[in-house]
Design a protein around this motif. Structure first.
Motif, PDB file in Angstrom:
ATOM      1  N   GLY A  90       0.810  -1.212   0.000  1.00  0.00           N
ATOM      2  CA  GLY A  90       0.000   0.000   0.000  1.00  0.00           C
ATOM      3  C   GLY A  90       0.841   1.259   0.000  1.00  0.00           C
ATOM      4  O   GLY A  90       0.535   2.224  -0.718  1.00  0.00           O
ATOM      5  N   THR A  91       1.912   1.264   0.790  1.00  0.00           N
ATOM      6  CA  THR A  91       2.793   2.436   0.829  1.00  0.00           C
ATOM      7  C   THR A  91       3.467   2.650  -0.517  1.00  0.00           C
ATOM      8  O   THR A  91       3.585   3.799  -0.994  1.00  0.00           O
ATOM      9  CB  THR A  91       3.855   2.268   1.931  1.00  0.00           C
ATOM     10  OG1 THR A  91       3.199   2.103   3.199  1.00  0.00           O
ATOM     11  CG2 THR A  91       4.764   3.484   2.002  1.00  0.00           C
ATOM     12  N   LEU A  92       3.914   1.567  -1.153  1.00  0.00           N
ATOM     13  CA  LEU A  92       4.553   1.684  -2.470  1.00  0.00           C
ATOM     14  C   LEU A  92       3.568   2.210  -3.517  1.00  0.00           C
ATOM     15  O   LEU A  92       3.897   3.111  -4.304  1.00  0.00           O
ATOM     16  CB  LEU A  92       5.116   0.329  -2.904  1.00  0.00           C
ATOM     17  CG  LEU A  92       6.319  -0.194  -2.112  1.00  0.00           C
ATOM     18  CD1 LEU A  92       6.677  -1.603  -2.577  1.00  0.00           C
ATOM     19  CD2 LEU A  92       7.522   0.735  -2.277  1.00  0.00           C
ATOM     20  N   VAL A  93       2.352   1.660  -3.518  1.00  0.00           N
ATOM     21  CA  VAL A  93       1.335   2.103  -4.476  1.00  0.00           C
ATOM     22  C   VAL A  93       0.978   3.567  -4.228  1.00  0.00           C
ATOM     23  O   VAL A  93       0.910   4.381  -5.159  1.00  0.00           O
ATOM     24  CB  VAL A  93       0.082   1.213  -4.385  1.00  0.00           C
ATOM     25  CG1 VAL A  93      -1.066   1.808  -5.196  1.00  0.00           C
ATOM     26  CG2 VAL A  93       0.393  -0.199  -4.872  1.00  0.00           C
ATOM     27  N   SER A  94       0.752   3.915  -2.982  1.00  0.00           N
ATOM     28  CA  SER A  94       0.366   5.282  -2.641  1.00  0.00           C
ATOM     29  C   SER A  94       1.470   6.279  -2.983  1.00  0.00           C
ATOM     30  O   SER A  94       1.196   7.366  -3.503  1.00  0.00           O
ATOM     31  CB  SER A  94       0.027   5.381  -1.149  1.00  0.00           C
ATOM     32  OG  SER A  94      -1.140   4.656  -0.853  1.00  0.00           O
ATOM     33  N   MET A  95       2.711   5.914  -2.699  1.00  0.00           N
ATOM     34  CA  MET A  95       3.818   6.833  -3.002  1.00  0.00           C
ATOM     35  C   MET A  95       3.988   7.007  -4.505  1.00  0.00           C
ATOM     36  O   MET A  95       4.258   8.120  -4.984  1.00  0.00           O
ATOM     37  CB  MET A  95       5.121   6.305  -2.389  1.00  0.00           C
ATOM     38  CG  MET A  95       5.260   6.575  -0.912  1.00  0.00           C
ATOM     39  SD  MET A  95       5.011   8.304  -0.451  1.00  0.00           S
ATOM     40  CE  MET A  95       6.146   9.147  -1.532  1.00  0.00           C
ATOM     41  N   ALA A  96       3.826   5.915  -5.260  1.00  0.00           N
ATOM     42  CA  ALA A  96       3.955   6.015  -6.717  1.00  0.00           C
ATOM     43  C   ALA A  96       2.877   6.931  -7.293  1.00  0.00           C
ATOM     44  O   ALA A  96       3.168   7.847  -8.086  1.00  0.00           O
ATOM     45  CB  ALA A  96       3.881   4.626  -7.343  1.00  0.00           C
ATOM     46  N   LEU A  97       1.627   6.713  -6.891  1.00  0.00           N
ATOM     47  CA  LEU A  97       0.525   7.534  -7.407  1.00  0.00           C
ATOM     48  C   LEU A  97       0.618   8.977  -6.917  1.00  0.00           C
ATOM     49  O   LEU A  97       0.394   9.920  -7.687  1.00  0.00           O
ATOM     50  CB  LEU A  97      -0.813   6.919  -6.985  1.00  0.00           C
ATOM     51  CG  LEU A  97      -1.130   5.523  -7.540  1.00  0.00           C
ATOM     52  CD1 LEU A  97      -2.452   5.017  -6.965  1.00  0.00           C
ATOM     53  CD2 LEU A  97      -1.177   5.541  -9.054  1.00  0.00           C
ATOM     54  N   THR A  98       0.959   9.154  -5.651  1.00  0.00           N
ATOM     55  CA  THR A  98       1.048  10.504  -5.090  1.00  0.00           C
ATOM     56  C   THR A  98       2.169  11.299  -5.727  1.00  0.00           C
ATOM     57  O   THR A  98       1.995  12.476  -6.078  1.00  0.00           O
ATOM     58  CB  THR A  98       1.256  10.435  -3.560  1.00  0.00           C
ATOM     59  OG1 THR A  98       0.177   9.718  -2.959  1.00  0.00           O
ATOM     60  CG2 THR A  98       1.332  11.827  -2.957  1.00  0.00           C
ATOM     61  N   ALA A  99       3.334  10.669  -5.891  1.00  0.00           N
ATOM     62  CA  ALA A  99       4.471  11.370  -6.477  1.00  0.00           C
ATOM     63  C   ALA A  99       4.202  11.766  -7.929  1.00  0.00           C
ATOM     64  O   ALA A  99       4.500  12.897  -8.344  1.00  0.00           O
ATOM     65  CB  ALA A  99       5.721  10.493  -6.392  1.00  0.00           C
ATOM     66  N   LEU A 100       3.619  10.850  -8.703  1.00  0.00           N
ATOM     67  CA  LEU A 100       3.330  11.154 -10.102  1.00  0.00           C
ATOM     68  C   LEU A 100       2.299  12.275 -10.233  1.00  0.00           C
ATOM     69  O   LEU A 100       2.469  13.212 -11.017  1.00  0.00           O
ATOM     70  CB  LEU A 100       2.825   9.889 -10.814  1.00  0.00           C
ATOM     71  CG  LEU A 100       3.881   8.816 -11.111  1.00  0.00           C
ATOM     72  CD1 LEU A 100       3.209   7.527 -11.545  1.00  0.00           C
ATOM     73  CD2 LEU A 100       4.862   9.301 -12.183  1.00  0.00           C
ATOM     74  N   MET A 101       1.230  12.187  -9.439  1.00  0.00           N
ATOM     75  CA  MET A 101       0.192  13.218  -9.510  1.00  0.00           C
ATOM     76  C   MET A 101       0.700  14.555  -8.975  1.00  0.00           C
ATOM     77  O   MET A 101       0.410  15.615  -9.548  1.00  0.00           O
ATOM     78  CB  MET A 101      -1.029  12.769  -8.724  1.00  0.00           C
ATOM     79  CG  MET A 101      -2.220  13.710  -8.877  1.00  0.00           C
ATOM     80  SD  MET A 101      -3.704  13.043  -8.081  1.00  0.00           S
ATOM     81  CE  MET A 101      -4.875  14.361  -8.427  1.00  0.00           C
ATOM     82  N   ALA A 102       1.487  14.516  -7.894  1.00  0.00           N
ATOM     83  CA  ALA A 102       2.013  15.750  -7.316  1.00  0.00           C
ATOM     84  C   ALA A 102       2.964  16.450  -8.283  1.00  0.00           C
ATOM     85  O   ALA A 102       2.933  17.683  -8.424  1.00  0.00           O
ATOM     86  CB  ALA A 102       2.737  15.443  -6.003  1.00  0.00           C
ATOM     87  N   TYR A 103       3.784  15.664  -8.971  1.00  0.00           N
ATOM     88  CA  TYR A 103       4.719  16.271  -9.931  1.00  0.00           C
ATOM     89  C   TYR A 103       3.958  16.906 -11.090  1.00  0.00           C
ATOM     90  O   TYR A 103       4.277  18.019 -11.532  1.00  0.00           O
ATOM     91  CB  TYR A 103       5.700  15.225 -10.451  1.00  0.00           C
ATOM     92  CG  TYR A 103       6.633  15.760 -11.503  1.00  0.00           C
ATOM     93  CD1 TYR A 103       7.603  16.704 -11.185  1.00  0.00           C
ATOM     94  CD2 TYR A 103       6.531  15.344 -12.838  1.00  0.00           C
ATOM     95  CE1 TYR A 103       8.450  17.207 -12.155  1.00  0.00           C
ATOM     96  CE2 TYR A 103       7.374  15.844 -13.803  1.00  0.00           C
ATOM     97  CZ  TYR A 103       8.336  16.770 -13.466  1.00  0.00           C
ATOM     98  OH  TYR A 103       9.176  17.280 -14.432  1.00  0.00           O
ATOM     99  N   GLY A 104       2.923  16.212 -11.582  1.00  0.00           N
ATOM    100  CA  GLY A 104       2.129  16.781 -12.669  1.00  0.00           C
ATOM    101  C   GLY A 104       1.442  18.083 -12.265  1.00  0.00           C
ATOM    102  O   GLY A 104       1.450  19.064 -13.011  1.00  0.00           O
ATOM    103  N   LEU A 105       0.869  18.092 -11.052  1.00  0.00           N
ATOM    104  CA  LEU A 105       0.169  19.293 -10.592  1.00  0.00           C
ATOM    105  C   LEU A 105       1.124  20.432 -10.243  1.00  0.00           C
ATOM    106  O   LEU A 105       0.696  21.587 -10.160  1.00  0.00           O
ATOM    107  CB  LEU A 105      -0.694  18.960  -9.364  1.00  0.00           C
ATOM    108  CG  LEU A 105      -1.878  18.028  -9.612  1.00  0.00           C
ATOM    109  CD1 LEU A 105      -2.599  17.727  -8.309  1.00  0.00           C
ATOM    110  CD2 LEU A 105      -2.850  18.649 -10.620  1.00  0.00           C
ATOM    111  N   SER A 106       2.386  20.115 -10.045  1.00  0.00           N
ATOM    112  CA  SER A 106       3.355  21.173  -9.731  1.00  0.00           C
ATOM    113  C   SER A 106       3.856  21.898 -10.977  1.00  0.00           C
ATOM    114  O   SER A 106       4.484  22.956 -10.872  1.00  0.00           O
ATOM    115  CB  SER A 106       4.552  20.573  -8.980  1.00  0.00           C
ATOM    116  OG  SER A 106       5.314  19.723  -9.832  1.00  0.00           O
TER     117      SER A 106
END
Length: 295
Positions: A90-106
């Protein structure tokens, strides 16, 4: 001469402040630490001592009855394996999705960026609730699946905003230089942005890890098969049975004092996070501050 006296007075004031500050912090630390020491001591105390004393710091008679009771069945080891698997994956999945989405929104050039950011912030204030979420999970066929413990909460809006702000704090010149050298967006993200964001990744990974490890509500809602229960739900069941309340007695047999069992359950549930925290401690404050400076 006046400057010397002023420096002397300042140094005395600083010394007094440090002494008072140290005393206050020590008192606060003791107030926070003593309850946890009491929990650990009570989990190792004998039945008689738990009955006679309301607050225990050092058990006079050392007893492992509560822990032997909790670990008397293989079910708890299976539940621990389930919890570890859910936490890690869960941590790996959440970090992958969060990092990708956060980078796009930045990235300022992303079309619809402001709208998506508004939806993310809106979801922090208003959510669908338990029943609509349950219906969605059921409609996609995740009932009695381990993925029901991960996918519904895969991206936390608060963690996403912290990581987005961290990426925004990095200079745009890094991305521009990388693209001049022929890097594509994914190359910039994986080769430049991720290595620079290790403090933020460590901090948010700890947030996600604690959330997955401590979660039992999703298990109650989505896991009907007791063979798939994570450790938190099994520990909850053990507390219910040991307290004489109605529960699934197939999990445990002979019941030691309920108070000792409750304390042992707290220790078992907290210990893994206490072990993991020192490994990310040096990144924790830095990562949280870096992601919370820029709005």
């Amino acid at each position: 001469m006046a400057q010397t006296l002023r420096k002397k007075k300042t140094s005395i004031g600083d010394l007094a402040f440090r002494i008072v500050n140290s005393i206050l912090l020590a008192i606060i630390a003791l107030v926070c630490l003593l309850p946890f020491v009491n929990i650990i001591a009570s989990s190792f105390a004998s039945t008689q001592e738990i009955i006679e004393k309301k607050f225990i710091l050092f058990p006079t008679t050392f007893s492992l009855d509560a822990y032997l009771y909790i670990f008397s069945t293989k079910t708890i080891f299976k539940g621990m394996g389930v919890s570890i698997g859910i936490t890690v994956i869960g941590t790996l999945v959440s970090m992958a999705l969060t990092a990708l989405m956060a980078y796009g929104l930045s990235r300022k050039y992303l079309h619809g960026r402001n709208t998506i950011n508004f939806i993310v912030v809106f979801s922090m204030l208003f959510s669908g609730g338990i029943i609509p979420t349950f219906l969605v999970v059921k409609s996609v066929g995740l009932i009695d699946s381990y993925w029901s413990m991960i996918i519904p909460g895969a991206i936390n809006a608060f963690n996403l905003i912290i990581m987005r702000n961290f990426f925004q704090s990095l200079p745009d010149s890094l991305e521009e230089s990388a693209k001049i050298d022929g890097c594509k967006d994914f190359g910039v993200f994986f080769k430049i942005m991720l290595p620079l964001s290790l403090p933020s990744i460590a901090t948010i990974s700890l947030f996600y890890g604690v959330a997955y490890w401590s979660s039992y509500m999703n298990a109650i809602l989505y896991l009907n098969d007791s063979e798939k229960w994570p450790m938190q739900l099994l520990l909850r069941q053990i507390v219910i049975v040991s307290s004489g309340m109605q529960g699934d007695n197939s999990v445990v047999d002979v019941v030691p004092p309920a108070q000792a069992i409750k304390m042992a359950v707290i220790v078992i549930a907290t210990l893994p996070m206490l072990i993991a925290y020192p490994f990310v401690q040096r990144h924790f404050v830095k990562g949280a501050m870096l992601g919370s400076v820029k709005g």
